[in-house]
Design a protein around this motif. Sequence first.
Motif, short mmCIF file in Angstrom:
data_model
loop_
_atom_site.label_atom_id
_atom_site.label_comp_id
_atom_site.label_asym_id
_atom_site.label_seq_id
_atom_site.Cartn_x
_atom_site.Cartn_y
_atom_site.Cartn_z
N UNK A 22 -137.40 -10.86 -44.50
CA UNK A 22 -137.22 -9.98 -46.01
C UNK A 22 -137.98 -10.87 -46.98
N UNK A 23 -137.08 -12.20 -46.22
CA UNK A 23 -137.22 -13.13 -46.93
C UNK A 23 -135.40 -13.61 -47.84
N UNK A 24 -134.38 -12.61 -47.62
CA UNK A 24 -133.20 -12.60 -47.86
C UNK A 24 -132.37 -13.51 -47.31
N UNK A 25 -131.59 -13.89 -47.77
CA UNK A 25 -130.15 -14.69 -46.77
C UNK A 25 -129.25 -14.06 -46.62
N UNK A 26 -129.02 -14.28 -45.56
CA UNK A 26 -127.68 -13.34 -44.61
C UNK A 26 -126.74 -13.97 -44.30
N UNK A 27 -126.07 -14.29 -44.52
CA UNK A 27 -124.44 -14.94 -43.62
C UNK A 27 -123.83 -13.77 -42.65
N UNK A 28 -123.53 -14.33 -41.78
CA UNK A 28 -123.13 -13.44 -40.55
C UNK A 28 -121.52 -13.94 -39.23
N UNK A 29 -120.67 -13.25 -39.82
CA UNK A 29 -119.58 -14.03 -38.49
C UNK A 29 -118.88 -12.48 -37.70
N UNK A 30 -117.93 -12.49 -37.82
CA UNK A 30 -117.03 -11.83 -37.12
C UNK A 30 -116.48 -11.12 -38.53
N UNK A 31 -116.63 -11.21 -39.88
CA UNK A 31 -115.91 -10.59 -41.11
C UNK A 31 -116.94 -10.56 -41.94
N UNK A 32 -118.13 -11.42 -41.79
CA UNK A 32 -119.75 -11.23 -42.45
C UNK A 32 -121.11 -10.33 -41.97
N UNK A 33 -120.80 -8.94 -42.66
CA UNK A 33 -122.02 -8.51 -41.28
C UNK A 33 -121.69 -8.98 -39.92
N UNK A 34 -120.65 -7.66 -39.27
CA UNK A 34 -120.32 -8.53 -37.87
C UNK A 34 -121.26 -7.66 -37.04
N UNK A 35 -121.60 -6.45 -36.58
CA UNK A 35 -123.02 -6.24 -36.35
C UNK A 35 -123.97 -6.88 -36.13
N UNK A 36 -124.67 -7.74 -36.90
CA UNK A 36 -125.57 -8.15 -37.02
C UNK A 36 -125.09 -10.18 -36.20
N UNK A 37 -123.97 -10.42 -36.36
CA UNK A 37 -123.74 -11.15 -35.87
C UNK A 37 -123.32 -11.11 -33.99
N UNK A 38 -122.47 -9.54 -34.35
CA UNK A 38 -122.61 -9.33 -32.74
C UNK A 38 -124.27 -9.88 -32.11
N UNK A 39 -124.91 -9.26 -32.68
CA UNK A 39 -126.32 -9.14 -32.16
C UNK A 39 -126.90 -10.32 -31.75
N UNK A 40 -127.03 -11.39 -32.68
CA UNK A 40 -127.88 -12.75 -33.07
C UNK A 40 -126.59 -13.60 -31.57
N UNK A 41 -125.37 -12.96 -31.08
CA UNK A 41 -124.72 -13.62 -29.94
C UNK A 41 -125.78 -12.74 -28.52
N UNK A 42 -126.66 -13.33 -28.51
CA UNK A 42 -127.57 -13.18 -27.14
C UNK A 42 -128.89 -12.13 -27.27
N UNK A 43 -128.90 -12.57 -28.64
CA UNK A 43 -130.88 -11.90 -29.03
C UNK A 43 -130.99 -12.28 -30.56
N UNK A 44 -130.35 -13.42 -30.63
CA UNK A 44 -130.87 -13.82 -31.66
C UNK A 44 -132.14 -14.30 -32.59
N UNK A 45 -132.81 -14.23 -31.84
CA UNK A 45 -134.65 -15.00 -31.90
C UNK A 45 -134.63 -13.91 -32.57
N UNK A 46 -134.41 -12.21 -32.56
CA UNK A 46 -135.47 -10.96 -33.17
C UNK A 46 -134.93 -10.86 -34.56
N UNK A 47 -134.10 -11.47 -35.41
CA UNK A 47 -133.78 -11.28 -36.52
C UNK A 47 -133.98 -12.16 -37.68
N UNK A 48 -134.14 -13.32 -37.02
CA UNK A 48 -134.09 -14.30 -38.43
C UNK A 48 -134.49 -15.45 -37.77
N UNK A 49 -134.22 -16.30 -38.90
CA UNK A 49 -134.79 -17.90 -38.53
C UNK A 49 -132.94 -18.16 -39.49
#
Length: 500
Positions: free
Chosen positions: A203-230
């Motif tokens: 959607x063109x949003x800028x999000x941060x992801x870590x173990x404390x910010x958007x942790x579920x996204x951070x979980x997914x990025x670590x193994x399937x990260x090309x699917x969610x954004x740049x």
Amino acid sequence: MHLTSSLLFTSALLAGGINASPATNAYRRQNADMRTIIGDNTQVLTNTTKIRFPDSDGFFGVTERWDVYRPPSYQAAITPTTEADIVSLVKMAKEHNIPFLATGGRHGYGTTLGNCQEGLAIDLGHFKDVKLDKQKETVTIGPGVVFADVFPVVHDAGFQIQTGTCSCVGMIGATIGAGIGRLDGVHGLVIDALQSVRMVTANGDIVEASKTKNPELFWGIRGAGANFGIITQATYKMHKNMGDIISFDLIYEPEKNVTLFNTIANMYLPPGLTVETIMSYNQTTEKPTIIISSTYAGGSEAEARRWMQPLLRLNPWYTDIKPIPWKKMSTDTTLGLDKEVCANSQIYDVYGVNLRRHDANTWVKTFNKLAKFWNEQPAAQSSVVVLETWPNQAVVAIPDSQTAYPWRDATTYVMIQMRWDAPGNPVETVADAMGRELRDDYAKTSGYNGLTVYVNYAHGDETPEQIYGRNKLPRLAKLKKQYDPSSVFGFHNPLPTSYP
């Protein structure tokens, strides 16, 4: 790795795009002109952004790939210079149904990337910052950074970090698949060092992801990260430098294959010792050959030699043993072939498979098949099979549930690299068939229930279960639906948006 390759991390890439066929077809139905669309949007881009078309100077330089087997194609290439530019480009592409790929090292080689045709290349080469925080022991990088950019900066500050095996691979691209390498046993995967990311979503949003910010996204990025954004920025935890790496380059006559493969299958690897086995054809001797590239981290050369005795006592006909600084672990190992392997515009028809069990009979069987293939198909004699046997003590120390990566128990990553000189060579058909056959052979005795593959080594014909794991897919599909329901980022082994 890649020997005559790599990745390999890997490749590795930051991939974006609209679902291959639907987006491309919608774009064509509009009969839209790429130059007009981009021209209408230049006011939202900074004046330092570079826009190139196929007839422009520099177009090839920002779209040239490491692998030209079934490549994507582009009508335009844009090099953004700010994060806001990336946001604008994603919004523009989505609005006009333009398929796109956002690339860092342009080292990805999965055939699904080739589904992006007549699209837009978003070249992230401007974002090459490598910033150290010595007090926090972290390094923060941009998406244009390759491993070669990281080695000297981190090493000279007294640290090291897990990396892939080739210097030319984009670090973030390799990371988001998991990031395997020679320090698996000591430091774990590259994703295990990842602390946080900034990402531009569909959607063109800028999000941060870590173990404390958007942790579920951070979980997914670590193994399937090309699917969610740049990913526009990634921060990693560094480790204290352990001193020199001991490198072993050994070459064996083909007649020793049975003894050698049985030795490797029964060899204990402490955390610091890796064994990379390369089945190749020696153009000088005109015979098959077996190359062993091993490294030992965290100990002396005498200690390394003791661990390597099972292989050394087999009397290789070539031996090169030397200490090297960590920052030269890519360039000074594997017979110094990193520069040759990293050369762009080569053909790599890659098939990957994971092993958690070493079956020496399978290794012997595949080596004999390759010897016959090389003899019958001289045009494909540059084809190789690379078996990366990395100790996984630090990898399995991380609970499987903590990241999306599903294959922490793998002990060897097989990369089958079928190669020939140029597109259109009729050897492609038989070489491609041989690649699939060898993959099937390894999968049958892999210790897994069928084929499994590290996503950065995937060919592109595998099922989602074989890449991402059946147990991980329900959570991953939910994340895909949340962050990219129309599969804007859908050209790199895309996830489904629903899963039973």
